[in-house]
Enzyme design. Structure first.
Site, PDB file in Angstrom:
ATOM      1  CD  GLU A   1      35.470  36.957  37.073  1.00 14.84           C
ATOM      2  OE1 GLU A   1      34.361  37.301  37.525  1.00 14.84           O
ATOM      3  OE2 GLU A   1      36.257  37.758  36.535  1.00 14.84           O
TER       4      GLU A   1
ATOM      5  CB  CYS B   1      42.066  42.816  28.281  1.00 13.34           C
ATOM      6  SG  CYS B   1      43.780  42.882  28.808  1.00 13.34           S
TER       7      CYS B   1
END
Length: 364
Positions: A91, A338
């Site tokens: 990703e 994150c």
């Protein structure tokens, strides 16, 4: 098997063309076509002689990871899942800001480290990405995002903070960085390219010598006891060694500070005493702090620190004279925030299996 030219920086491409009996300027031409024009085949390269294009078509290729999925968050964050073969996907995430566009790039399929608060770490590890698979993420994102009304690229900054530990894939990461910085590639400034590490000290020293871009360190703890638990690499390179490596890095760094990333985990590392320990720890390291509210993922076992604890923690650091930012959570509705990147990992470490057994035991 054809050679994938996307694996080469300018130096490697120049050697490749020399081996073909071609002059060095051909490497610059082809590099510009691949990275600035987004060419996917040699027939598009109209300033190359037909004979050279024919030779390249026979011997080489431009193999870019295939796009498996694209998602867009309500806040404008974009996430792409790219196919890197044998059932694996990585990703990459684009984060728009008013003054810049930042691309977060992956360096490994999964991660060999086992930071306990990170979704990628739970997925296990398959392999390092090639230089082509790393730079291919920037290639795809540039193609998707295009240019601004001023004809400038939307992507102005790159952070190596996606899946994996960049320093554990050192050579391929450095090749990709070289392409990013090269004026015939993406022409990014060293100040606008950041490599993040959990603290692989020898590789930090190597990066300082060969490709000193901006450095971020995933710190996440103020003492060895806590860091040993949540960042197991700390057992090999404890905080004293890590701080010394940070000081050495700054000798050649493009910025005069290290960015310390610190995920805020409720009851683990977010107390006032931890903030005061941090101040003592980094006394000799010019730095700034990026506090990251923990982004939950299923069965993580952690909770995000309260807003009040984050505020108190930030204030203590700021009152000591440090620049402190609290990262906005971006893209969490598409699992692009994150610590949430997981991709598709054919795990070779049995780590996924281990965590599943632990969870089954807890439920029983």
């Amino acid at each position: 098997m054809k050679t994938n030219l996307l694996n080469y920086d300018l130096q490697g491409l120049t050697r490749h063309f020399a081996d073909m009996g071609e002059k060095p300027f051909r490497a610059k031409q082809v590099m510009r076509w691949m990275h600035q024009s987004g060419a996917q085949n040699f027939d598009e390269m109209t300033d190359l002689a037909k004979s050279l294009r024919h030779k390249l078509n026979e011997q080489a290729g431009i193999e870019i990871p295939k796009l498996m999925m694209s998602q867009k968050s309500s806040d404008g964050t974009r996430k792409w899942l790219l196919d890197v073969g044998t059932g694996n996907g990585v990703e990459t995430v684009f984060i728009p800001e008013s003054d810049r566009g930042t691309l977060c790039i992956s360096s490994q399929v999964g991660c060999a480290l086992e930071c306990t608060f990170c979704s990628t770490g739970r997925q296990g590890f398959n392999r390092n990405l090639t230089a082509a698979e790393i730079i291919g993420q920037l290639w795809w994102a540039n193609k998707a995002m295009g240019v601004t009304p001023k004809n400038e690229r939307v992507i102005s900054n790159v952070v190596m903070m996606g899946m994996g530990e960049p320093m554990a894939n050192f050579d391929n990461v450095v090749t990709a960085l070289s392409i990013m910085l090269d004026d015939h590639g993406y022409g990014l400034s060293r100040r606008r390219v950041t490599v993040s590490t959990s603290g692989m000290v020898p590789q930090m020293d190597r990066l300082r010598d060969v490709m000193p871009v901006a450095l971020a360190v995933s710190l996440h703890a103020s003492n060895d006891e806590v860091r040993n638990q949540i960042v197991p690499l700390n057992k090999k390179y404890p905080l004293k060694e890590l701080m010394a490596a940070c000081q050495r890095y700054l000798v050649k760094a493009p910025r005069d500070f290290i960015t310390f990333e610190y995920v805020m985990l409720d009851g683990i590392n977010d107390k006032a005493q931890h903030a005061r320990e941090l101040i003592e720890l980094v006394t000799d390291v010019p730095c700034k702090f990026n506090l990251i509210p923990f982004n939950p993922f299923p069965n993580s076992g952690y909770e995000r620190s309260s807003n009040e604890n984050i505020r108190v923690f930030r204030d203590i650091l700021q009152q000591a004279g440090f620049v402190v930012t609290v990262r906005k959570t971006r893209g969490d509705d598409i699992d692009a925030a994150c610590g949430q990147l997981a991709g598709q990992v054919q795990d070779k470490t049995r780590r996924q299996q281990k965590w599943q057994q632990i969870l089954i035991g807890q439920q029983g």
